[in-house]
Write an enzyme that holds these catalytic residues in place. Structure first.
Site, PDB file in Angstrom:
ATOM      1  N   PHE A   1       7.843 -13.963  31.514  1.00  0.00           N
ATOM      2  CA  PHE A   1       9.135 -14.670  31.538  1.00  0.00           C
ATOM      3  C   PHE A   1       9.464 -15.270  32.895  1.00  0.00           C
ATOM      4  O   PHE A   1      10.632 -15.454  33.229  1.00  0.00           O
ATOM      5  CB  PHE A   1      10.266 -13.741  31.090  1.00  0.00           C
ATOM      6  CG  PHE A   1       9.929 -12.931  29.880  1.00  0.00           C
ATOM      7  CD1 PHE A   1       9.784 -13.551  28.646  1.00  0.00           C
ATOM      8  CD2 PHE A   1       9.733 -11.567  29.952  1.00  0.00           C
ATOM      9  CE1 PHE A   1       9.446 -12.827  27.523  1.00  0.00           C
ATOM     10  CE2 PHE A   1       9.391 -10.836  28.836  1.00  0.00           C
ATOM     11  CZ  PHE A   1       9.248 -11.452  27.612  1.00  0.00           C
TER      12      PHE A   1
ATOM     13  N   ILE B   1       1.019 -16.138  27.864  1.00  0.00           N
ATOM     14  CA  ILE B   1       1.872 -15.017  28.272  1.00  0.00           C
ATOM     15  C   ILE B   1       2.598 -14.407  27.078  1.00  0.00           C
ATOM     16  O   ILE B   1       3.642 -13.775  27.214  1.00  0.00           O
ATOM     17  CB  ILE B   1       2.866 -15.441  29.376  1.00  0.00           C
ATOM     18  CG1 ILE B   1       3.761 -16.593  28.892  1.00  0.00           C
ATOM     19  CG2 ILE B   1       2.104 -15.861  30.617  1.00  0.00           C
ATOM     20  CD1 ILE B   1       4.888 -16.925  29.885  1.00  0.00           C
TER      21      ILE B   1
ATOM     22  N   THR C   1       5.053 -19.358  15.514  1.00  0.00           N
ATOM     23  CA  THR C   1       5.180 -18.934  16.910  1.00  0.00           C
ATOM     24  C   THR C   1       6.380 -19.623  17.551  1.00  0.00           C
ATOM     25  O   THR C   1       7.031 -19.048  18.428  1.00  0.00           O
ATOM     26  CB  THR C   1       3.895 -19.254  17.708  1.00  0.00           C
ATOM     27  OG1 THR C   1       3.607 -20.639  17.589  1.00  0.00           O
ATOM     28  CG2 THR C   1       2.723 -18.441  17.216  1.00  0.00           C
TER      29      THR C   1
ATOM     30  N   GLU D   1      11.753 -22.333  27.000  1.00  0.00           N
ATOM     31  CA  GLU D   1      13.047 -21.970  27.583  1.00  0.00           C
ATOM     32  C   GLU D   1      14.240 -22.310  26.689  1.00  0.00           C
ATOM     33  O   GLU D   1      15.269 -21.640  26.767  1.00  0.00           O
ATOM     34  CB  GLU D   1      13.298 -22.650  28.935  1.00  0.00           C
ATOM     35  CG  GLU D   1      12.114 -23.206  29.669  1.00  0.00           C
ATOM     36  CD  GLU D   1      11.263 -22.219  30.437  1.00  0.00           C
ATOM     37  OE1 GLU D   1      11.806 -21.404  31.181  1.00  0.00           O
ATOM     38  OE2 GLU D   1      10.034 -22.289  30.284  1.00  0.00           O
TER      39      GLU D   1
END
Lengths: 734, 338
Positions: free
Chosen positions: A237, A462, A629, A700
């Site tokens: 993050f 990530i 996703t 984001e």
């Protein structure tokens, strides 16, 4: 052909993750592996007067204790310590460099032992004496020392004058606390010694090549002496954008001891890494009675460390959203005796847009306008800062679709007007905005004669799904089933990629795949045409496509040869192409993603308990590569937004300069019981200008606007405007 | 974590002997709190005496119609035991309001009584704390004290007891059975934990070498009119800002008997016989509940950040008593405070 792009393809790495086959940085084994445990400073500022490691060294199983006075050489120039994400201004922190203490929790020694428990125990036997110095860690008491930093958004017109003249104005401070990322995976590095000076470093990071270059420069190594690998990352993050303490310490110890070393930070120690800085946001809006804006002024005052200036764009977002002839933006920093903040999901926007959107809600109340209506009256079809149109901006559609799904038209505008038993019901909304960035990324594709392709790239996944979308795009571009695609990521020896962040990796990696696949298609077409009696011989190469494992006429008339046949005829085992993505230079358009967030809260009137019972988040973010996703991404952002609104706060005792809730029992994030209905809408947003596939990125945007929508709903429910986050029940009882 | 010796007690007498032989020894059962504290170097026992295999896992009826619960009964087993669910649902509810399913599976009844405060300063060895290091001072009194005590505090400590189970046990009038070097004794749960006074390092009145063997529940379980209401910063998995164990015996709308205990507000579960007496013979109305709350909260003191707890506790008491009176106890499974 789009067999996979745009579908809800399941994660290609899902099975590896749920079965434990996926290995994380702290899980790689090595012969004779040593374990390091970090000793941290317990003061906020001063110097180490005495550091006595003798007792620790006597503990059976301890191999060494590294300190600033006992370590291999480290680079002494700031430039050597600047990774690709380091702030421009400042002197990056150097673990175990000298006796200076710059923040509480600073690593001051690394105990290295044969096992982790021994290292941890011996760490308590390292004795430190400090010379303490006066320090300051409280933004609010140091607010007067704020200094302005350069920001891209320049003032337009005369905001101060327009605010004075405005018939309706709203001005307030909104206070966002320090927050920590708390990824599930602990920060860890396993540095594997190759026996001759080289290292393979398994690190939890969002950018292996960034870490690799950083380590080479800090330790004076040649590029081929250090390889950094990070195949899976259990969340980051933003906390893994810069190389963190543990990778420096593990590498330092491996080089010092010429052995493999693992360093895993504890959850508590991770609070000494970066964080979302506490920010005081002052927003002033001046409006005409018709609900159009005449002035916007947004000032942010944020924490940074004394050694680096970290700042992000908190204040400029109104330029993307609302027409106003006069505007002024200013970002200020207060230097404190703390570690440098870092990026955290939607850095700048999560906080700045929260303040802006709360202020817009307050303005709507002052104007007696519906909050959606106010935003439509102020709607800007151009980025006002640069006076540019957007490549695409379906924000109006977000408002419409979101409002429709939420039932916004049934909202009674009066605060405290809606109720459900003992609970007050509040409906609030807010706008979200983020950038649609793309960065240079290269990808290598190796197509083998059996019709399999391996895609490789240094980019990290990530947890966002990069493995999956790369496989999807490659499968479509090569006309192969997705099971025939394997993806290798996050190895510094693979084709170049920047850190994975800023929502740029989907577009960036996908277009590198596309270019490399295009070259492979051209090569296959050439070979296919050259085959004896080729059914494609008369076709122009541009009219040959790859589909279902075949090289075929794109007019669909059935002329086709198999990839396997072509490669066998050409006596080729493999075709390999590596290409850098290329995006057309286009400064004539602004690039952004947008969202409209609608929130329902139910608040126990007597007890102040807040439940976020419904969220509708309507997102316009170009083409959605993978709806599954993608939904997970936005869902995670929304839940985090609930945390920002109601729960998350890093609490520091400023008498000690110490964080007092450095664990996930006391640092509250939403649990399942705090999460109710979340409805996500992807608004159709075709965009053939931004890039070939129309991709904007989703990392984001999901969080932006959510805290403000909830805060605005809390106001609507209670009539109380809470401007200091998180909104805990005591603030409602006051 | 420090190195320590490990012994496994063969029976209760052996555990007592082992404790007496090593003043730095600690008993370990589920370890859900002790191990955490050892990892933080807050607890540094020289020896762990493992009592987890002692035969203290029975739940049996007593001659007078109550229940005797062995000290090693896991919290989950207790909460879901049919006799507890039927006769002492207040206790079951309080247990399920605490921790997580995994922790409740490990945690024992005796260990729950022995769990230590969650005061952040107590956990951080870099800060002064009279409870952890007697004589160093209390960092919370003038520091971050939003979660701290409003009742029964002293100038040396304002920590709270974090247990939910104990709050219900206090309201129910449970007894604690103790064995020690000088034999067995039984004390009321409300006398088991102590106020900090000038010895905040002592959480309980358990003597040296003593071990909890059981808790005893009196016959009256208030199974019809009860509620355990826990108010916290998120809806699950957080310690109480304020919690209330409320139990009533009603005839019509008249209160025959009332029990009331608060958690999260003091160094021990907070019960006031005066407040309960004031309810007896009264009608079950919000006004009477409010007056009882005022009596229960008499002497409450606000520090810099925890003043809200006084009013919150008052309102929570009224709500919990209303839930109890209407036989609609707070559910610990629903994502809502009723």
């Amino acid at each position: 052909m789009n067999a996979y792009v745009g579908t809800s393809t399941s994660r290609v790495d899902g099975r590896a993750k749920v079965t434990g086959a996926a290995k994380y940085a702290g899980e790689f084994a090595a012969d004779g592996l040593l374990h390091g445990f970090v000793v941290e400073a317990t003061i906020a500022r001063g110097r180490i007067a005495r550091l006595d490691t003798s007792e620790a060294l006597r503990v059976k199983g301890v191999v060494d204790v590294l300190t600033h006075a006992h370590r291999p050489p480290l680079a002494d120039k700031d430039e050597a310590w600047k990774d690709e994400v380091a702030p421009e201004k400042g002197s990056p922190f150097r673990p175990l460099y000298d006796e200076r203490i710059k923040f509480n929790g600073q690593p001051i020694a690394l105990v290295v032992a044969e096992d982790w428990e021994t290292a941890k125990f011996a760490a308590t036997r390292v004795h430190v004496e400090y010379e303490q110095e006066g320090f300051a860690t409280d933004l609010e008491s140091e607010r007067d020392k704020a200094e302005k930093v350069d920001q891209p958004h320049k003032p337009r017109g005369d905001a101060a004058g327009a605010l004075t003249r405005a018939p309706v104005r709203h001005e307030a401070d909104y206070v966002l606390p320090t927050e920590h990322h708390n990824p599930m995976e602990l920060f860890a590095t396993t540095a594997v010694w190759d026996g001759s000076g080289g290292l393979t470093v398994y690190d939890k990071t969002q950018g292996v090549q960034n870490v690799q270059k950083f380590l080479c420069s800090v330790f004076g190594k040649k590029p081929d002496e250090i390889r950094v690998i990070s195949p899976y990352v259990g969340g980051a993050f933003g906390s893994g954008l810069r190389p963190q303490h543990q990778v420096v310490l593990a590498t330092l110890a491996a080089l010092a001891l010429k052995r493999s070393v693992r360093v895993v930070l504890t959850r508590q120690q991770m609070y000494s890494l970066g964080y979302r800085p506490m920010t005081i946001e002052r927003v002033a809006l001046g409006a005409k009675p018709d609900g159009t804006l005449d002035a916007i002024a947004h000032e942010a005052i944020a924490v940074t460390s004394r050694y680096e200036d970290f700042s992000r764009n908190d204040t400029g977002w109104a330029e993307q959203l609302y027409k106003s002839p006069n505007s002024n933006f200013s970002h200020k920093l207060v230097d404190l005796d703390v570690s440098t903040p870092c990026d955290m999901r939607a850095p700048g926007a999560a906080t700045g847009v929260c303040a802006l959107e709360c202020a817009m809600d307050e303005l709507a109340v002052a104007l007696k306008l519906d909050p959606v209506d106010l935003r439509l009256r102020c709607y800007s079809d151009r980025d006002q800062s640069e006076d540019l149109p957007y490549t695409s901006k379906q924000l109006r559609e977000c408002y419409a679709r979101g409002a429709e799904a939420f039932g916004w038209s049934r909202r009674n505008p009066a605060p405290r007007s809606m109720r459900d038993g003992k609970e007050l019901v509040g409906w609030g909304m807010a706008t979200g905005v983020w950038e649609a960035l793309q960065m240079p990324v290269a990808v290598r594709i190796v197509l083998t004669a059996n019709g399999h392709a391996e895609i490789s790239c240094a980019a990290s996944d990530i947890g966002t799904g990069t493995y999956t979308i790369v496989a999807q795009v490659a499968a479509d571009a090569l006309g192969l089933p997705i099971d025939n695609i394997s993806v290798r990521l996050a190895d510094s020896t693979l084709p170049q990629a920047p850190v994975e962040g800023g929502s740029w990796m989907a577009a960036s990696s996908a277009h590198a795949v596309l270019r490399a696949a295009e070259e492979i298609r051209e090569e296959l077409a050439r070979l296919a045409k050259a085959m004896p009696a080729s059914p494609l011989a008369d076709l122009d190469a541009a009219n040959i496509t790859l589909t279902d494992g075949m090289i075929a006429s794109s007019d669909g008339r059935g002329a086709a040869v198999s990839i396997a046949d072509v490669m066998r005829h050409s006596k080729l085992e493999r075709i390999e192409r590596e290409k850098l993505n290329q995006f057309a230079e286009d400064k004539s358009h602004a690039r952004n993603t947008h969202s409209a967030v609608f929130a329902e809260v139910k608040i126990d009137e007597e007890l102040g308990i807040i439940r976020v019972t419904r969220i509708v988040n309507a997102v316009a973010a170009g083409r959605i590569l993978n709806t599954k996703t993608g939904r997970s991404q936005i869902m995670g952002g929304v839940v985090w937004g609930i945390g920002m609104a109601l729960h998350e706060e890093t609490v520091m005792d400023h008498r000690f300069g110490r964080i007092m809730n450095a664990n996930i029992a006391e640092y509250h994030i939403p649990v399942n019981a705090d999460v109710h209905d979340i409805d996500l809408i992807f608004v159709d947003e075709p965009d053939d200008r931004i890039n070939r596939l129309g991709i904007k990125g989703l990392g984001e945007i999901g969080i932006v606007g959510v805290p403000a929508a909830i805060a605005n709903a809390v106001y609507h429910a209670t009539g109380k405007r809470i401007r200091r986050f998180p909104i805990t029940l005591d603030k409602l009882l006051e | 974590m420090n190195n320590f010796q490990y012994s496994r007690a063969s029976d209760v007498a052996d555990a007592i002997r082992l404790l007496a032989a090593d003043p730095g020894a600690k008993l370990i059962a589920g370890g859900t709190n002790l191990i955490d504290l050892m990892k933080e170097n807050v607890e540094r026992p020289s020896r762990l005496i493992d009592i987890s295999r002692l035969p203290l896992r029975d739940i049996e009826e007593t001659a007078d119609g109550g229940l005797r619960v062995g000290a090693l009964v896991p919290n989950s087993d207790l909460a879901y035991h049919p006799l507890i669910e039927q006769r002492y649902p207040l206790l079951a509810s309080a247990i399920l309001a605490g921790a997580s399913a995994q922790l409740r599976n490990m945690a024992s009844v005796g260990g729950n009584l022995m769990q230590r405060t969650r005061c952040a300063y107590f956990y951080d060895t870099a800060t002064p704390c009279n409870k952890r290091s007697p004589g160093t001072g209390c960092s919370a009194i003038d520091g971050l004290n939003r979660n701290h005590a409003i009742l029964g505090t002293s100038t040396s400590c304002i920590a709270t007891n974090p247990s939910d189970m104990s709050v219900a046990l206090a309201a129910l009038g449970a007894l604690v059975h103790i064995a020690g070097p000088s034999g067995q004794r039984t004390i009321a749960l409300t006398d088991f934990h102590r106020l900090p006074e000038d010895k905040p390092h002592l959480d309980t009145n358990l003597g040296s070498g003593e071990i909890i063997t059981a808790i005893e529940l009196p016959p009256h379980g208030f199974a019809r009119n009860y509620s355990y209401l826990k108010i916290r910063d998120r809806l699950s998995y957080a310690f109480a800002l304020v919690s209330v164990a409320a139990a009533l015996e009603l005839e019509g709308n008249a209160i025959v008997e009332a029990r009331l205990a608060l958690g999260g507000v003091a160094h021990k579960p907070w019960r006031s016989l005066e407040a309960e007496a004031a309810l007896r013979g009264q009608a079950a109305t919000p006004d009477h509940f409010g007056r009882a709350a005022d009596l229960l909260l008499q002497g409450a003191t606000a520090r810099s950040h925890n003043g809200f707890k006084i009013e919150l506790a008052r309102r929570a008491v009224v709500r919990a008593l209303m839930q109890a009176a209407s036989a609609t106890p707070q559910s610990q499974a629903h994502k809502k405070i009723a």
